[in-house]
Structure formats: structure tokens, C-alpha cells
Design an enzyme around this catalytic site. Structure first.
Site, PDB file in Angstrom:
ATOM      1  N   THR A 146       0.863  -1.198   0.000  1.00 48.09           N
ATOM      2  CA  THR A 146       0.000   0.000   0.000  1.00 48.09           C
ATOM      3  C   THR A 146       0.890   1.236   0.000  1.00 48.09           C
ATOM      4  O   THR A 146       0.911   1.996   0.982  1.00 48.09           O
ATOM      5  CB  THR A 146      -0.943   0.016   1.223  1.00 48.09           C
ATOM      6  OG1 THR A 146      -0.159  -0.093   2.421  1.00 48.09           O
ATOM      7  CG2 THR A 146      -1.932  -1.123   1.163  1.00 48.09           C
ATOM      8  N   PHE A 186      12.519   4.202  21.496  1.00 45.47           N
ATOM      9  CA  PHE A 186      12.329   5.242  20.486  1.00 45.47           C
ATOM     10  C   PHE A 186      12.729   6.629  21.002  1.00 45.47           C
ATOM     11  O   PHE A 186      12.214   7.639  20.543  1.00 45.47           O
ATOM     12  CB  PHE A 186      10.879   5.254  19.968  1.00 45.47           C
ATOM     13  CG  PHE A 186      10.543   4.039  19.150  1.00 45.47           C
ATOM     14  CD1 PHE A 186      10.688   4.052  17.772  1.00 45.47           C
ATOM     15  CD2 PHE A 186      10.109   2.874  19.756  1.00 45.47           C
ATOM     16  CE1 PHE A 186      10.406   2.926  17.016  1.00 45.47           C
ATOM     17  CE2 PHE A 186       9.823   1.747  19.006  1.00 45.47           C
ATOM     18  CZ  PHE A 186       9.975   1.772  17.629  1.00 45.47           C
ATOM     19  N   LEU A 187      13.663   6.654  21.955  1.00 42.83           N
ATOM     20  CA  LEU A 187      14.193   7.923  22.448  1.00 42.83           C
ATOM     21  C   LEU A 187      15.698   8.005  22.195  1.00 42.83           C
ATOM     22  O   LEU A 187      16.449   8.491  23.034  1.00 42.83           O
ATOM     23  CB  LEU A 187      13.906   8.092  23.948  1.00 42.83           C
ATOM     24  CG  LEU A 187      12.486   8.520  24.319  1.00 42.83           C
ATOM     25  CD1 LEU A 187      12.363   8.661  25.834  1.00 42.83           C
ATOM     26  CD2 LEU A 187      12.091   9.837  23.648  1.00 42.83           C
ATOM     27  N   CYS A 212       7.315   2.044   7.010  1.00 38.89           N
ATOM     28  CA  CYS A 212       6.100   2.294   7.797  1.00 38.89           C
ATOM     29  C   CYS A 212       5.908   3.750   8.193  1.00 38.89           C
ATOM     30  O   CYS A 212       4.926   4.380   7.797  1.00 38.89           O
ATOM     31  CB  CYS A 212       6.109   1.412   9.041  1.00 38.89           C
ATOM     32  SG  CYS A 212       5.944  -0.339   8.692  1.00 38.89           S
ATOM     33  N   LYS A 224       5.317   6.545   5.395  1.00 37.01           N
ATOM     34  CA  LYS A 224       4.086   6.284   4.646  1.00 37.01           C
ATOM     35  C   LYS A 224       2.854   6.395   5.533  1.00 37.01           C
ATOM     36  O   LYS A 224       1.834   6.993   5.143  1.00 37.01           O
ATOM     37  CB  LYS A 224       4.175   4.900   4.013  1.00 37.01           C
ATOM     38  CG  LYS A 224       2.929   4.426   3.298  1.00 37.01           C
ATOM     39  CD  LYS A 224       3.155   3.100   2.596  1.00 37.01           C
ATOM     40  CE  LYS A 224       3.373   1.965   3.561  1.00 37.01           C
ATOM     41  NZ  LYS A 224       2.121   1.532   4.230  1.00 37.01           N
TER      42      LYS A 224
END
Length: 438
Positions: free
Chosen positions: A86, A252-253, A263, A266
Site C-alpha cells: 500500500t 524510540f528515544l 512504515c 508512509k
């Protein structure tokens, strides 16, 4: 249980292989005959640690097959997973659902028994409604329940994520579909993996909301890194200090050159388009997308600044090209923007990556590629650490310094202590950390 997986890209191939490892009989379908032929020979179309062994084991066990023929695979299946691409649609940024809808039409005419038709692809809210409409129109007599089952796989750790998930989200309110999906995931359900049943639209939105939030954390710490540089603080200590708060968490820091991959870029864009269509602007996500795009370009300027502000006729070696370690995925990788900025400034660019060179080659015209980080660095005016592969976490910094024309190391991932870099005879440049001499 018999399962058909339509699409042998990253999500489809990993999901199909893992389902077969649960003991289900899985047929993976793809229109690309060359890809199917390669898979039958044991050649993987993507790099994912352990995937080749997983596929080989289940093919040998008779639980996993590959084919280009959709109809017989779907006819026997109790669950059909749609796992086609997609991509962002050219021109407006919406998710391109043409592959999803095309697959749905083929599935509808091939259904011969009651089955769940599961959208595994990442799709905007309301896609399941259109999939259901297409099936009802193409095959009014078919007994099919359309389900949303978004994936939450990290490239480089996908097999472990699939087998030990944080949660399994299933979007359906049909009792028959609930029972079939419980059977699909029975091995994980027995192991107490959280199986969350929601409405279909809720499940579709969970995927986008999760990725947008993680992208926000990355972008937040990257902006804090810039502030750290301005005030003389250390972003790694700041990250630890706030990450120990259970309400925030440490994942994620890690400051870096910006997020990329298949991912986050998009999905954040598709979420913005969905919000725009419903006249509900998401200002935070808009800022995240804008800041991340700007940051990638800014990393190129940071390298030029390390070269004294002039990169013309200089040679720069980029170590690590993929958007993250343990994948060969180059989609929206920060290295692409860095290369462009350096080439625009007149620099010659070299590249090294343990797995991504063949994928990078067509995307980086004019870049010279090497099979070793030391060969790439030989005679370079600066080395830039872009992606923190394990092999790049254990470089012999002294050897690196000896081979370079100018001993400049730009560490965009803060892999090495500044003291180690300087003791090796290299001049450190990085992000979010004050130099040791300050």
C-alpha cells in the site's frame, strides 16, 4: 488450518512463514513468477535475520508452499490474508489501495468455502468496508467475513515480534470470524499473548495511531538533541533521564538522523490524509512529518560543517545506508538525503553497508560502493556513521584514522564515546552532545 497469504513482500512472507511454523498449512501467493521461483529455491527477496531458515524448515515439513496461482490456494483456505503493498500514492500522499482491491476481486471469485478475508496490509480507516463491498458485489453467495488484523513487526526483529507479540489486534464483530481468528492465533493465545478484539475501523486506526506516536517520540528526542547542542547538554543523558519515567519509557528515544523505512513515513502521511478528508487536522503529526523531513537534510549540512563549511572536492564515506540495522530496506532512509546534500555541495561520496548495497545502488547514482568500512574510509576527508549495524559498533577507530586523509568522524548515532574517538586520533562531530573539551 489452511491459510492463503496474498503477497510475498515483507509482511506476507514473514507472516506466512510464522503461521506455517505454528503448524498451519500455508500457501503464499504472488504474481511475480521470478520471486516465487526464487523462494522455491530458498532465495529470500528481503534480508530478515532467520527468515531463510524458517522458510526452509517449513517447506521441508510440507507446511509452506509458494505459487502464482491464487484460485486453488484461496479455494481451500479457511483464512485468506491480504498482504500486498500500500505505497503512498503519487500526487496526494494517500495510501494506494489498488493492489488491495485488485487482490480482493480475485479472492472473491475464488472463494469456495466459509472463510475470513483478513487485511494484513496497512490500510486507512474504512478500507475493510470497501473490501467487504467488493466481495459482496463479485460473489454475493460467498460466506466471507472481512477482518482487519494489522501487523506490528519491526524490520530486523520480525520473527520474534510475530511469535512473541505485545498484542494481536483483530477488528471484527462477527462471531464466526472471532472463532476463526482465535484458531489462527491459537498457539499465541494459549501462551497468553493479548488478543484484542475491536471493531474493524478501530483496528485499522490502531496501526496508524501506533506508528504516528512512535514517530513523534523519535522526532521529539531529535529536536531535544538540537537543543542539547545549543546549551551544552548531553542528549544521551537526557534520554536516559526521561526514559526511566515509566509513563514515557526508553524505547524510540535515541537521537539520530531521522526516521525512515516502509512504515513511519508512509503511515504518518496516510494518517494526515485521512484526517484531512474528515476535516480533523492532526497538527502534532503534521509537525512530526515536517520536522523529520527537515532533519534528514540537516544531517547533510552537519557533515559539510564538519568539513569546515566547504565540501567541494572532498571525499566523504557513509557507513551504514539502510534506514536501520538488520534490514536491507532503503525506503526513505536518511542516507538518501545526506548523499544528495553532499553531492549538491560538490563532494564525492562513498558508501558501505553490510546488506543494503544492492538496494542502495540504483537510488544513489554517483556513489562508489565498497565491501569494507575501512576500504570506504581510505583516503576520505570524513567518515559518517549513519546506521548503527553491529559491525559498525566495533570498528578499530585507530585503523580508521590511519587510512583517512582528514581524521573526521561524524557519529550520527552516538555509538562511540567521544573520548574513544579522540584517543584514536579522530576529530569527533555528532548530535546532541557537547565535545569533551567543553
Amino acid at each position: 488450518m489452511r491459510i492463503a497469504v496474498i503477497g510475498t513482500g515483507y509482511v506476507g512472507l514473514v507472516s506466512g512463514a510464522c503461521f506455517s511454523d505454528f503448524g498451519h498449512h500455508v500457501v503464499c501467493v504472488d504474481k511475480d513468477a521470478s520471486k516465487i521461483e526464487a523462494l522455491e529455491r530458498g532465495v529470500m527477496p528481503i534480508f530478515e535475520p532467520g527468515l531463510d531458515r524458517l522458510v526452509e524448515r517449513n517447506v521441508r515439513g510440507g507446511r509452506l508452499e509458494f505459487t502464482t496461482d491464487l484460485a486453488p490456494a484461496v479455494a481451500e483456505a479457511e483464512a485468506v490474508f491480504i498482504a500486498v503493498g500500500t505505497p503512498s500514492r503519487r500526487g496526494d500522499g494517500h495510501a494506494d489501495l489498488s493492489y488491495v482491491f485488485g487482490a480482493t476481486r480475485e479472492i472473491a471469485t475464488a472463494l469456495k468455502r466459509p472463510a475470513v478475508v483478513v487485511t494484513k496490509s496497512t490500510v486507512p480507516v474504512g478500507t475493510g468496508d470497501e473490501v467487504e463491498r467488493i466481495i459482496r458485489e463479485a460473489a454475493p453467495e460467498a460466506r466471507a467475513w472481512v477482518v482487519s488484523n494489522p501487523e506490528f513487526l519491526r524490520e530486523g526483529a520480525a520473527i520474534d515480534d510475530f511469535k512473541r507479540p505485545d498484542r494481536i489486534v483483530v477488528g471484527t464483530e462477527e462471531p464466526e470470524a472471532v472463532e476463526l481468528m482465535k484458531e489462527v492465533y491459537r498457539p499465541l493465545y494459549l501462551n497468553k499473548a493479548p488478543l484484542i478484539f475491536t471493531t474493524r475501523r478501530t483496528a485499522e486506526l490502531i496501526k496508524y495511531a501506533a506508528n504516528a506516536f512512535l514517530a513523534t517520540k523519535i522526532t521529539f528526542i531529535n529536536e531535544i538533541a538540537d537543543l542539547c547542542e545549543a546549551v551544552g547538554a548531553d542528549v544521551q543523558d537526557v534520554s536516559r533521564g526521561i526514559g526511566l519515567d515509566n509513563r514515557i519509557g526508553s524505547k524510540f528515544l535515541h537521537a539520530g538522523p531521522g526516521y525512515g523505512g516502509s512504515c513511519f513515513p508512509k503511515d504518518t502521511l496516510a494518517l494526515l490524509k485521512t484526517a484531512e478528508d474528515h476535516d480533523m487536522p492532526l497538527r502534532i503529526v503534521e509537525s512530526v512529518v515536517s520536522v523529520n523531513d527537515s532533519r534528514k537534510r540537516a544531517m547533510g549540512r552537519k557533515v559539510i560543517q564538519a568539513l569546515g563549511g566547504d565540501a567541494r572536492e572532498k571525499t566523504v564515506a557513509l557507513l551504514g545506508l539502510t534506514f536501520k540495522p538488520n534490514t536491507d530496506d532503503m525506503r526513505d532512509a536518511p542516507s538518501l538525503s545526506i548523499v544528495q546534500a553532499l553531492q549538491d555541495a560538490g563532494a564525492s561520496v562513498r558508501g558501505y553497508d553490510p546488506e543494503g548495497i544492492e538496494q542502495a545502488r540504483p537510488l544513489m547514482p554517483g556513489v562508489e560502493f565498497f565491501d569494507s568500512p575501512y576500504d570506504a574510509a581510505k583516503g576520505a576527508d570524513a567518515v559518517v556513521l549513519v546506521t548503527e549495524w553491529d559491525v559498525l559498533r566495533a570498528l578499530d577507530l585507530r585503523q580508521l584514522a590511519r587510512t583517512m586523509t582528514q581524521p573526521i568522524l561524524v557519529d550520527l548515532r552516538n555509538v562511540y564515546p567521544i573520548e574513544d574517538i579522540e584517543e584514536a586520533g579522530l576529530r569527533w562531530h555528532g548530535i546532541g552532545r557537547p565535545p569533551r573539551t567543553q
